[in-house]
Design a protein around this motif. Structure first.
Motif, short mmCIF file in Angstrom:
data_model
loop_
_atom_site.label_atom_id
_atom_site.label_comp_id
_atom_site.label_asym_id
_atom_site.label_seq_id
_atom_site.Cartn_x
_atom_site.Cartn_y
_atom_site.Cartn_z
N TYR A 366 -10.70 -46.52 -75.94
CA TYR A 366 -10.38 -47.48 -74.89
C TYR A 366 -10.86 -48.86 -75.34
O TYR A 366 -11.67 -48.98 -76.27
N GLU A 367 -10.37 -49.88 -74.68
CA GLU A 367 -10.79 -51.24 -75.01
C GLU A 367 -12.05 -51.61 -74.24
O GLU A 367 -12.26 -51.16 -73.11
N ILE A 402 -13.60 -62.08 -74.75
CA ILE A 402 -13.49 -61.42 -76.05
C ILE A 402 -13.30 -59.93 -75.79
O ILE A 402 -13.77 -59.40 -74.78
N HIS A 403 -12.58 -59.24 -76.70
CA HIS A 403 -12.29 -57.83 -76.45
C HIS A 403 -11.94 -57.13 -77.76
O HIS A 403 -11.87 -57.77 -78.83
N THR A 404 -11.75 -55.83 -77.68
CA THR A 404 -11.43 -55.02 -78.87
C THR A 404 -9.97 -54.57 -78.86
O THR A 404 -9.33 -54.51 -77.80
N LEU A 410 -2.82 -53.09 -82.17
CA LEU A 410 -2.48 -54.23 -83.03
C LEU A 410 -3.68 -54.72 -83.84
O LEU A 410 -4.81 -54.75 -83.34
N PRO A 411 -3.43 -55.20 -85.08
CA PRO A 411 -4.51 -55.71 -85.92
C PRO A 411 -4.82 -57.18 -85.67
O PRO A 411 -5.68 -57.75 -86.34
N ALA A 438 -10.56 -67.39 -76.75
CA ALA A 438 -10.12 -65.99 -76.65
C ALA A 438 -10.44 -65.33 -77.98
O ALA A 438 -10.14 -65.90 -79.04
N GLY A 439 -11.06 -64.16 -77.96
CA GLY A 439 -11.45 -63.50 -79.20
C GLY A 439 -11.06 -62.04 -79.22
O GLY A 439 -10.96 -61.40 -78.17
N VAL A 440 -10.83 -61.52 -80.43
CA VAL A 440 -10.50 -60.11 -80.58
C VAL A 440 -11.14 -59.57 -81.86
O VAL A 440 -11.17 -60.26 -82.89
N VAL A 441 -11.66 -58.35 -81.78
CA VAL A 441 -12.18 -57.61 -82.93
C VAL A 441 -11.36 -56.33 -83.00
O VAL A 441 -11.27 -55.61 -82.01
N THR A 442 -10.79 -56.02 -84.17
CA THR A 442 -9.85 -54.90 -84.24
C THR A 442 -10.35 -53.78 -85.15
O THR A 442 -11.21 -53.99 -86.03
N ALA A 443 -9.78 -52.59 -84.96
CA ALA A 443 -10.10 -51.43 -85.79
C ALA A 443 -9.56 -51.58 -87.21
O ALA A 443 -9.93 -50.81 -88.09
N SER A 444 -8.71 -52.59 -87.44
CA SER A 444 -8.20 -52.85 -88.78
C SER A 444 -9.18 -53.67 -89.61
O SER A 444 -8.87 -54.04 -90.76
#
Length: 543
Positions: A366-367, A402-404, A410-411, A438-444
């Protein structure tokens, strides 16, 4: 038995009968001639006043060509009253001369609501020259009928004038000066003057989606605004249009939580764009909003209820109330560029700590994320298992979120991550659009932040891509198709998504920055487009 009254005929010699008839006919002709002579005198006097007040300095046929298209044309240099077909009468104690526009000008007009032009065949304009016993005033009255009223019978347009309107008339009534300056207008729905209310925005929970799922929504009602333009046609061809005003109303957002419905748009306010009844209002510094950006000229104002019905079958008189123009808003202080802000985040221990925390959670199903309020405090949020979104319910304006993006999503940023900035701004839940993060950290293994580098440009971009479902779907479709195209040309998945996002955000007023694994360095990413195959990303480090 019903008795019928007996009619007695007076028998007169034929000569006397003819003589009486002749006297009656002559008498009628004499009265009509006197009335006509009086009417002609009034019309001649009104015409002399009009032509002295609004002299034609250019030839009617070519006047527009000397003025520059779309720049507040002086209509008196293009059109004039058709003095050969006046209709003179008394209304509200005033002498009125109503007449069509001289057909020699080959003039037609209609309205445009947002980007939709109305068919000029459903519109008709008249000149009004009104004398109140002390002075003359002149107006252009434009009547725009709704298709639901006209149907297939365009002749119904002619039933509606300043003097009288149909009992089932639906449409808009707009008043202008002879030079073309907008004075105000009214709306009719099935013969009744429309009674607009004052918009009131209700707060509600909001949702930010990270992939192609539901849009960010206000749970109950949302404010929907309509930009009004007057559109002019010459010899049947589109000539130019001018912005008039913006009206707003509350509609159901589709969540099923509120009322509302569709119908004719609210009537234009009875004050020109940028003004309102009453004294001027000093407004605080605020960033540009989509509904009020048009080269600095467009200002949404609250409209006031129309006047009481005029007491007869005619249209309301031209607006004559006192309207005030507010002083321009003072510009908000110029903020640092996105790179300068990113370098500050490198020194922000709390920001780096929360980003590292998110990095450790990208393998969850989950995010997760954080909202950042205006004071810099972080509040944790969590999305439902197996669904790629987080829901936000900010009670105060945010300085960022910010979120995952977990495994399989998506990467980089999604289309709805972009739209979230617009939607938060529309609901006044952004403290400062120029510094919002706005920030995102991804599994990629990728990390990005998104910043608004040009609020005005972002407002224009959002108005064409993010402001309704249809536009947003086209934006997401473009993003998705671009990503597929880049993958087909040999780009890896991450690069293809990066390039597709940058292509979709061209001229958006947004900057995408990519961070390293420790969030201690940020680079700006822009796209150099060549031919789709040789496109490349331009990387500049924020040193």
């Amino acid at each position: 038995m019903t008795l019928k009254p007996k009619t007695t005929l007076l028998k007169l010699p034929l000569f006397f009968t003819f003589l009486i008839a002749a006297l009656i006919i002559y008498s009628c002709r004499k009265d009509n001639n006197n009335s006509q002579a009086q009417s002609n005198s009034q019309i001649d006097e009104a015409r002399a006043w009009y032509e002295n007040t609004f002299p034609v300095t250019n030839k009617i046929s070519g006047g527009l060509q000397t003025q520059g298209a779309g720049k507040n044309h002086d209509l008196t240099q293009w059109i004039k009253p058709d003095w050969q077909h006046p209709n003179a009468y008394i209304r509200n104690g005033e002498s009125v001369i109503e007449m069509p526009i001289d057909p020699a000008s080959k003039f037609a007009s209609s309205v445009k609501l947002n980007t939709k032009r109305f068919n000029p065949k459903y519109s008709r304009s008249y000149y009004l020259v009104i004398h109140d016993s002390t002075k003359y005033n002149a107006y252009i009255l434009t009547i725009v009928a709704d298709s639901s009223y006209v149907g297939n019978d365009l002749s119904k347009l002619g039933h509606n004038t300043y003097r009288k309107h149909d009992a089932d008339f639906t449409g808009s009534v707009l008043y202008f000066t002879p030079k073309g300056d907008y004075l105000g207008g009214y709306g009719y729905n099935n013969g009744k003057l429309m009674e607009p209310g004052t918009p009131e925005v209700k707060a509600g929970s909001q949702q930010i989606n990270s992939v192609h799922t539901d849009d960010l929504k206000d749970n109950y009602m949302k404010q929907e605004c309509t930009d009004w333009y007057i559109v002019y046609y010459k010899d049947g061809e589109y000539w130019y249009d001018e912005y008039l005003t913006t009206t707003c109303t509350m509609v159901d957002d589709g969540s099923g939580q509120g009322g509302g419905g569709s119908g004719p748009p609210p009537p234009p306010p009875p004050c020109p764009a940028g003004s309102h009844p009453g004294p001027p209002v000093i407004r605080p510094c605020i960033p540009p909003a989509v509904a009020s950006v048009d080269n600095g000229n467009k200002v949404a104002v609250n409209y006031v209820p129309p006047p009481p019905p005029p007491g007869d079958d005619g249209l309301p008189p031209p607006p004559s109330q006192s309207c005030s123009v507010d002083p321009p808003r003072e510009p908000c202080p110029v903020e640092e560029d996105p790179c300068a802000q990113a370098k500050k985040l490198v020194q922000d221990a709390a920001f780096k700590s929360k980003m590292n925390d998110l990095k450790s959670k990208v393998t969850l199903s989950y995010e997760t994320g954080y909202t950042i309020d205006a004071s810099g405090s972080y509040k944790a949020v969590q999305g439902p298992a197996g669904q790629a979104f987080i829901s936000l319910s900010p009670t105060t304006p945010l300085s960022g979120y910010i979120h995952t993006h977990y495994t399989g999503t998506l990467p980089t940023f999604s289309g709805t991550d972009v739209k979230a900035i617009y939607d938060l701004q529309q609901k006044n839940k952004i403290a400062n659009i120029s510094t919002f993060t706005a920030g995102v950290v991804t599994a990629s293994g990728t990390t990005y932040i998104m910043k608004v580098n040009d609020p005005a440009k972002f407002a224009t971009f959002a108005a064409g891509n993010l402001n309704n479902d249809a536009n947003f779907k086209q934006f997401e479709l473009y993003y998705s198709n671009k990503e597929i195209t880049y993958e087909v040309t040999g780009k890896d998945k991450v690069t293809a998504h990066e390039m597709a996002l940058l292509s979709a955000l061209q001229d958006s007023g947004l900057t995408i920055l990519k961070g390293n694994n420790t969030f201690s360095s940020w680079d700006t990413y822009t796209l150099k487009e060549t031919n789709g195959i040789n496109d490349s990303i331009v990387i500049i480090n924020c040193k």
